[in-house]
Design a protein around this motif. Structure first.
Motif, PDB file in Angstrom:
ATOM      1  N   ARG A  83      -8.049   4.478  10.295  1.00 42.28           N
ATOM      2  CA  ARG A  83      -6.605   4.466  10.035  1.00 42.28           C
ATOM      3  C   ARG A  83      -6.001   5.868  10.173  1.00 42.28           C
ATOM      4  NH1 ARG A  83      -3.537   2.254   4.642  1.00 42.28           N
ATOM      5  NH2 ARG A  83      -5.323   3.244   3.665  1.00 42.28           N
ATOM      6  N   ASP A  84      -6.669   6.872   9.677  1.00 48.53           N
ATOM      7  CA  ASP A  84      -6.111   8.225   9.755  1.00 48.53           C
ATOM      8  C   ASP A  84      -5.940   8.671  11.212  1.00 48.53           C
ATOM      9  OD1 ASP A  84      -6.016   8.353   7.033  1.00 48.53           O
ATOM     10  OD2 ASP A  84      -7.862   9.519   6.807  1.00 48.53           O
ATOM     11  N   LYS A  87      -2.970   6.911  12.732  1.00 46.73           N
ATOM     12  CA  LYS A  87      -1.718   7.481  12.236  1.00 46.73           C
ATOM     13  C   LYS A  87      -1.406   8.812  12.909  1.00 46.73           C
ATOM     14  CE  LYS A  87       0.543   9.032   7.986  1.00 46.73           C
ATOM     15  NZ  LYS A  87       0.414   9.200   6.516  1.00 46.73           N
ATOM     16  N   GLU A 688       3.629   4.612   9.245  1.00 46.61           N
ATOM     17  CA  GLU A 688       2.712   4.127   8.210  1.00 46.61           C
ATOM     18  C   GLU A 688       2.417   2.636   8.396  1.00 46.61           C
ATOM     19  OE1 GLU A 688       1.134   5.622   5.805  1.00 46.61           O
ATOM     20  OE2 GLU A 688       2.066   7.600   5.663  1.00 46.61           O
TER      21      GLU A 688
END
Length: 705
Positions: A83-84, A87, A688
């Motif tokens: 996820r990071d 993003k 997000e």
């Protein structure tokens, strides 16, 4: 540099289609059930989660449930890898200048610009050849970036701007007025505005707009609204002094929108239910002080899109007697119009008068073409476009043949062009510099065959050289309703998905307007199942053709598209690996009770009618969850301030999913705060949300991270 960094961040994002491990069942929040049943036409319908229809802002039990659900969702997402990195890459991809199609008034050029990562776009003004300057910066309005600049309109002399403020994603607006030269905000403050245009009069001292009466305190986000009437506001006077121009007193549920012709001579008021493209039309010659509103179209049966005027002749694009539209002109306010551009094979979407020429936009298999005609309708060739995509703009500027338009596609961010109708030439006005190479992606169009034999177009986009020998995880998007066209356009999220190694597919479904009135009608009311059949057929095609493996297909849709996703998951849970229904209409029996829901009966049908009740109940996502079936992974998304499709739809649906015995895959809900149906959402919140969604579906489609 950017592509190398992306490779480092997303290292290992290669497809994997087997060995997916299902974690232990998630412990969902305990959702209270309250016995509730209604009987309609002899059918008893249970609704144990009705209490979740309450306003999250004012009812603590609902707010507590939302907090508990968000905690579970975020805890689960934290267990998924990548996820990071997603993003970070999304942040890079969003970081490019975005400029809207300019509007020109008396030599001043007005446009909105986002430098890249600004939460809200800024309204700019350019005086002639001088450098653009900031006129309105909504990023200064709220710390969380959730207060947005909505509709705006400059006066004909370019000296004032009337603009609307949108807070927290709500559809409600407040209109203010600003002096362009000094930047001073004037005392004008207009409330209870929703779904309104802003139309200045030719003398620049005031404007027409639409508003509702004040809504009872505490009911502004959930209660049904009526009496959407047209007013005239004189700058410098209080709202209480505004003159009511038109009210549809016999049809209190109608929406009435006002616009003025580019030269300011004509006022045009269109009246409809708000959800279908059929209008009554009233006009007034503002150059004649003795003139009054005259009914031009009395029967609300067809679509009428105002295209401009040449003196006393009013031009419209219409589907009256022409399912794929034609362009007509009324030379008098009584009698039939004359045809300027006849109906053809392609669907006309609009027309604009630029100097002494008519510019007509049309759709050929859901891609834009632009054609030129004399004002009498003689063909004068086409406007050359860069390729397969969507062109929009061509708004008229009085006294000149010059206008602006944008062009975009799945691999091409909106590029702005200055267009001269006299010479039929386009020159680049603004071309964004992006952190990827558009040439690295390929866009094709294929056709699936629906259940009844209808050919259903699918735009398929992916990175060039992608190995499809075993298929690749695919995200399929659809809408299919309200005569809304789903056209090739640029989406940062879709690009990120393709960059990760996925395929992005967008389906042209019945219910939209891409092929005219018959295409739209075939996806409405008792024929709504056609839309679901089209989407299912598209999914089957992508699997059968080898584009995606059988366990690699994710689906997404918002609003009416959220309904679509919820319905097809119930009907074919075996077909999909993951589903993302956003801000969806999930309770098809109670939708008319909230905010704008009553207007949707034109497309969906009315649950107060016996035959339509049976049809709606038969596919309603909330009511048709199939216990005993193995459902795909699902992440529902909504927002606490959505006052168009109230979040109670998604709350009830998610609670029912979690209570049903439909397998061990996660069935989660993500509820955004200080956000609404989608418009005005800050860039930071968009990043997000997309990161969360792509992390979820990448895991469940086998896009190995």
């Amino acid at each position: 540099m950017f592509r190398n960094l992306a490779a480092a961040l997303l290292l290992g994002l290669t497809p994997m289609f087997s060995g997916m491990t299902i974690a232990a069942p998630i412990t969902y929040p305990a959702t209270t059930t309250v016995p509730q049943s209604d009987t309609s036409f002899g059918t008893s319908v249970e609704d144990p989660y009705r209490w979740l229809e309450g306003d999250v802002r004012t009812q603590k039990p609902v707010a507590d449930w939302v907090a508990a659900e968000n905690k579970v969702t975020q805890s689960y997402l934290a267990t998924l890898p990548g996820r990071d990195a997603i993003k970070v890459r999304l942040t890079q991809l969003f970081d490019f200048e975005r400029v809207t199609v300019p509007e020109v008034r008396s030599g001043r050029i007005f446009f909105r610009r986002n430098t890249g990562l600004q939460n809200q776009s800024v309204l700019m003004v350019q005086d002639g050849t001088a450098a653009p300057r900031v006129l309105i910066d909504p990023n200064l309005w709220a710390k969380d970036g959730a207060t947005a600049l909505a509709e705006w309109a400059p006066s004909a002399d370019g000296k004032r701007i009337a603009y609307a403020i949108q807070d927290g994603g709500s559809d409600w607006r407040t209109i203010k007025v600003l002096d362009v030269e000094t930047g001073q905000i004037l005392a004008d403050d207009l409330d209870w505005v929703k779904f309104s245009k802003i139309a200045w009069n030719a003398d620049n001292y005031g404007f027409f707009y639409s508003r509702h009466p004040a809504t009872p305190k505490g009911k502004d986000f959930v209660s049904a609204v009526y009496d959407h009437n047209v007013f005239f506001h004189r700058v410098g006077t209080p709202q209480t002094a505004d003159t009511q121009i038109y009210a549809s007193t016999e049809h209190r549920g109608y929406y009435n929108e006002a616009e003025t012709s580019p030269d300011g001579r004509w006022l045009v008021i269109r009246s409809s239910t708000g959800s279908d493209d059929s209008y009554e039309i009233r006009v007034q010659d503002l150059s004649d002080p003795a003139s009054k509103l005259t009914t031009l179209i009395a029967k609300r049966a067809d679509d009428w899109r105002f295209a401009g005027n040449v003196g006393g002749s009013l031009y419209f694009a219409t589907n009256a007697g022409a399912p794929r539209y034609k362009v007509v002109a009324f030379d008098k306010l009584t009698g039939a119009p004359r045809t300027i551009v006849a109906e053809g094979k392609d669907t006309i979407t609009g027309a604009h008068i630029l100097g002494d020429r008519l510019v007509v936009t049309a759709l050929k298999d859901a891609s834009t073409s632009v054609r030129r005609y004399s004002l009498a309708g003689a063909p004068q060739g086409q406007v050359a476009l860069p390729g397969l995509g969507t062109a929009a703009g061509f708004e008229a500027t009085p006294g000149t043949a010059v206008s602006y338009y944008s062009f975009a596609s799945y691999n091409t961010p909106p590029t702005l062009y200055r267009y001269d109708a006299a010479t039929n030439t386009s020159t680049a006005f603004n071309a964004p510099k992006v952190a990827f190479s558009p040439a690295d992606y390929v866009v094709t169009q294929v056709f699936a065959t629906s259940k009844d034999g209808t050919k259903v177009p699918i735009f398929v986009t992916h990175k060039k050289g992608l190995d499809l020998s075993k298929g690749a995880p695919t995200l399929m998007y659809g809408y299919g309703g309200f005569n809304i066209n789903v056209l090739p356009n640029f989406k940062v999220g879709a690009l990120a998905w393709m960059e990760m190694g996925g395929v992005y597919a967008e389906v042209t479904l019945r219910g939209g307007g891409e092929y005219g009135a018959a295409w739209h009608d075939a996806g409405t009311r008792l024929q709504k199942q056609n839309v679901f059949d089209d989407f299912i057929a598209a999914g089957e095609y992508l699997i059968k053709s080898g584009t995606t493996p059988g366990n690699g297909l994710a689906i997404q849709g918002g609003s009416n598209g959220g309904l679509l996703v919820g319905a097809v998951v119930n009907q074919r849970p075996d077909l999909f690996a993951a589903a993302l229904p956003a801000v969806g209409v999930m309770d098809m029996l109670r939708f008319p009770l909230f905010t704008e829901g009553r207007t949707w009966t034109d497309d969906y049908g009315d649950p107060a009618d016996a035959a339509q009740f049976k049809n709606l109940y038969g596919y309603s996502p909330y009511h048709n969850i199939r216990a005993g079936q193995d459902y795909p992974a699902i992440m529902v998304t909504t927002a606490d301030t959505d006052d168009r499709v109230v979040p109670g739809h998604s709350f009830k649906y998610a609670a029912a999913l979690q209570a049903a015995k439909i397998g061990d895959k996660p069935h989660l809900i993500r509820i955004e705060t200080r956000a609404g149906h989608g418009s005005g959402k800050p860039t930071s919140k968009q990043i997000e949300e997309i990161a969360d969604l792509w992390t979820f579906i990448a895991h469940w489609t086998g896009l190995k991270k």
